[in-house]
Write a protein that holds these residues in place. Structure first.
Motif, short mmCIF file in Angstrom:
data_model
loop_
_atom_site.label_atom_id
_atom_site.label_comp_id
_atom_site.label_asym_id
_atom_site.label_seq_id
_atom_site.Cartn_x
_atom_site.Cartn_y
_atom_site.Cartn_z
N GLN B 2 17.46 43.45 34.88
CA GLN B 2 18.19 44.61 35.41
C GLN B 2 17.21 45.72 35.76
N THR B 24 20.18 53.88 42.53
CA THR B 24 20.71 52.58 42.92
C THR B 24 20.33 51.57 41.84
N TYR B 25 21.12 50.51 41.73
CA TYR B 25 20.88 49.56 40.65
C TYR B 25 20.83 48.13 41.18
N SER B 26 20.19 47.29 40.38
CA SER B 26 20.13 45.86 40.67
C SER B 26 20.39 45.13 39.37
N PRO B 31 27.46 46.12 35.53
CA PRO B 31 26.44 47.05 35.05
C PRO B 31 27.00 48.06 34.05
N LYS B 69 30.30 50.13 43.85
CA LYS B 69 29.86 48.74 43.71
C LYS B 69 29.32 48.17 45.02
N THR B 72 25.95 49.54 45.49
CA THR B 72 25.16 49.44 44.24
C THR B 72 24.51 50.76 43.88
N SER B 73 25.33 51.81 43.87
CA SER B 73 24.80 53.14 43.58
C SER B 73 25.56 53.80 42.45
#
Lengths: 114, 115
Positions: B2, B24-26, B31, B69, B72-73
């Motif tokens: 992550q 932003t996420y991965s 999450p 979603k 992805t922020s």
């Protein structure tokens, strides 16, 4: 008041010396963590412990050692093998895997190598 | 693994204006996202978290964050900035490894509110 106490707040070390940073919590948390903070690099995980007498290496464990003999205490030793130890060190705790992962932080210890 | 990214090292906003700090996420799976604030030479203070439910999360000191979603922020927002909001802000995501959990932090964004 419940919380996390780190000491000392400021520490100066000569090259070649080991130093130990103290971290004590009275939150009855199972998990404890040590992070290192450098300008522009965010927080990087050094070591973490989910339960007493057990701990795991984080992303930058080389040159550091820890112990977890008591639930409330998680001291970090910065050894002479750490090549660039000058940084701000943050200790944190959480209720462990039973919770959502939120961390509670101490006020930090700033280590400067002279 | 992550990860989160904070694309701006620094954000400057005039007092009274709305502010946004981007993240932003991965991740694989759902999450768990967090925002923390740090004042000079202090530890990190928890602001808010997203676990599930409403995409708009309200937190401490009038801050809120919007989970998106599709993009992805997880941007941090406040309708009217105060000079006292000037600080370093960190976005974080929960990572689980072999039953243990930890937070992975972004690089941080320095927010400056100008009087």
């Amino acid at each position: 008041d419940g919380g996390i106490t780190q000491s000392p707040k400021y520490l100066f070390r000569k090259e070649g010396q080991n130093v130990t940073l103290s971290c004590e919590q009275n939150l009855n948390h199972d998990a404890m963590y040590w992070y290192r903070q450098d300008p522009g690099q965010g927080l990087r995980l050094i070591y973490y412990s989910q339960i007493v007498n057990d701990f795991q290496k984080g992303d930058i464990a080389e040159g550091y050692s820890v112990s977890r003999e008591k639930k409330e205490s998680f001291p970090l030793t910065v050894t002479s093998a750490q090549k660039n130890p000058t940084a701000f060190y943050l200790c944190a705790s959480s209720a462990g895997t039973v919770n959502t992962g939120e961390l509670f932080f101490g006020e930090g210890s700033r280590l400067t190598v002279l | 693994a992550q990860s989160v990214a904070q694309p701006e090292d620094q954000v400057n906003v005039a007092e009274g204006n709305p502010l946004t700090v981007k993240c932003t996420y991965s991740v694989s799976g759902n999450p768990y996202l967090f925002w923390y604030v740090q004042y000079p030479n202090r530890g990190l203070q928890f602001l808010l978290k997203y676990i599930t439910g409403d995409n708009l999360v309200k937190g401490s000191y009038g801050f809120e964050a919007e989970f998106n979603k599709s993009q992805t922020s997880f941007h941090l927002k406040k309708p009217s900035a105060l000079v006292s909001d000037s600080a370093l802000y960190f976005c974080a995501v929960r990572d689980r490894i072999q039953g243990a959990q930890k937070l992975v932090f972004g690089q941080g964004t320095r927010l400056t509110i100008n009087p």
